[in-house]
Enzyme design. Structure first.
Site, mmCIF file in Angstrom:
data_model
loop_
_atom_site.group_PDB
_atom_site.id
_atom_site.type_symbol
_atom_site.label_atom_id
_atom_site.label_comp_id
_atom_site.label_asym_id
_atom_site.label_seq_id
_atom_site.Cartn_x
_atom_site.Cartn_y
_atom_site.Cartn_z
ATOM 1 N N HIS A 122 0.815 -1.223 0.000
ATOM 2 C CA HIS A 122 0.000 0.000 0.000
ATOM 3 C C HIS A 122 0.848 1.272 0.000
ATOM 4 O O HIS A 122 0.309 2.363 -0.191
ATOM 5 C CB HIS A 122 -0.935 0.020 1.211
ATOM 6 N N ALA A 123 2.134 1.145 0.230
ATOM 7 C CA ALA A 123 3.014 2.318 0.246
ATOM 8 C C ALA A 123 3.370 2.733 -1.180
ATOM 9 O O ALA A 123 3.661 1.894 -2.035
ATOM 10 C CB ALA A 123 4.282 2.011 1.031
#
Length: 300
Positions: A122-123
């Site tokens: 998700h980064a």
């Protein structure tokens, strides 16, 4: 001869979190202990070095990297990540990302390697999200591409949550192909565009799920002809997972992992595996589901 293709550091599970925090930090040590209990030799484990801030700055927005590492990232951005800031959090994250990079190197050396953490998908370049500070999958792909015989890397993301950060990072990078098979009505609510996306309805069961996995992986290998694979084997697809909303059995998880690993073997592709998400509060039960990846890889 022992195959030194397992990556682990005790710091993976060393993070003080608030009581009842959603993230099951104990599971990494639990997987390590369970593998030893099943006869896996401790000599097979490689201890990674932390990724350097300089490497992070080469691929991610330096301002974001510097603010996060120094503890000056604003409160709202930290809330999006989901962890309270601490020096311990940063050291753990740098080592976990370093572990996935090391796993990528070991996969090129041995054909297959597994990290006992990883999958921080998700980064993105300028923000963290969903318990992910720095995207290890993209960095590992870039590391593989430094090898003279690797021109294209396929990231197979089978975590129940879309690999939105990875999709953003690789959207203008033709050498990194992103495949995400995820819950349609699940986090993140705003999906990004991977090279290949396969959204699944709530309640999907084993047979339908495995058919889509088989179709997706086969199509990706035919379409993109990658030279290496990174596999995010998230187990939040499991029927007992608190955050998954799919109904995949433990046997289904094992069948999925075997399908992906066998496809890589059949195409003579090195594969670096990370364990991805899994959010049962019963750590022993959660560890058992994660162990299916290691069983599929023939570790025990």
């Amino acid at each position: 001869m022992l195959l030194n293709n397992l990556t682990f550091h005790p710091i993976y599970s060393q993070l003080s979190l608030p009581v009842r925090h959603r993230f099951p930090i104990e599971k990494y040590q639990g997987i390590y202990d369970a593998l030893l209990a099943r006869g896996v030799e401790c000599e097979r484990f490689v201890s990674p070095d932390p990724v350097s801030v300089e490497v992070l700055q080469q691929h991610y927005l330096p301002e974001y990297v510097n603010n996060l590492v120094s503890g000056t990232l604003d409160r709202q951005a930290m809330r999006r990540i989901g962890f309270p800031w601490s020096e311990q959090l940063i050291q753990r994250s740098l080592t976990a990302v370093g572990g996935t990079i090391r796993t990528a190197e070991l996969a090129l050396q041995h054909g297959i390697a597994l990290n006992l953490t990883g999958g921080y998908h998700h980064a993105a370049a300028d923000f963290g999200s969903g318990f992910c500070l720095f995207n290890d999958l993209y960095l590992a792909a870039r590391r593989m591409l430094q090898s003279s015989d690797i021109d294209r890397v396929l990231i197979v993301d089978l975590d129940v949550h879309q690999g939105d950060g990875t999709a953003l990072l690789a959207q203008h990078d033709d050498s990194v192909i992103t495949l995400s098979l995820h819950g349609e009505k699940n986090f993140p609510h705003r999906k990004q565009q991977s090279d290949m996306d396969f959204p699944l309805p709530k309640g999907t069961t084993d047979d339908d799920y495995l058919n889509v996995v088989d179709e997706a992986v086969s199509l990706a290998l035919r379409t993109y002809s990658p030279d290496a694979v990174i596999y995010d084997a998230g187990v939040d697809i499991h029927e007992d997972d608190d955050l998954g909303h799919l109904n995949i059995s433990t046997a289904g998880v094992l069948a999925r992992d075997r399908l992906v690993i066998n496809a890589c073997k059949q195409h003579c592709l090195p594969v670096a595996c990370v364990i991805g998400g899994g959010y049962q509060r019963d750590i022993t039960a959660l560890v058992d589901v994660h162990l299916q990846l290691f069983k599929a890889a023939g570790v025990y």
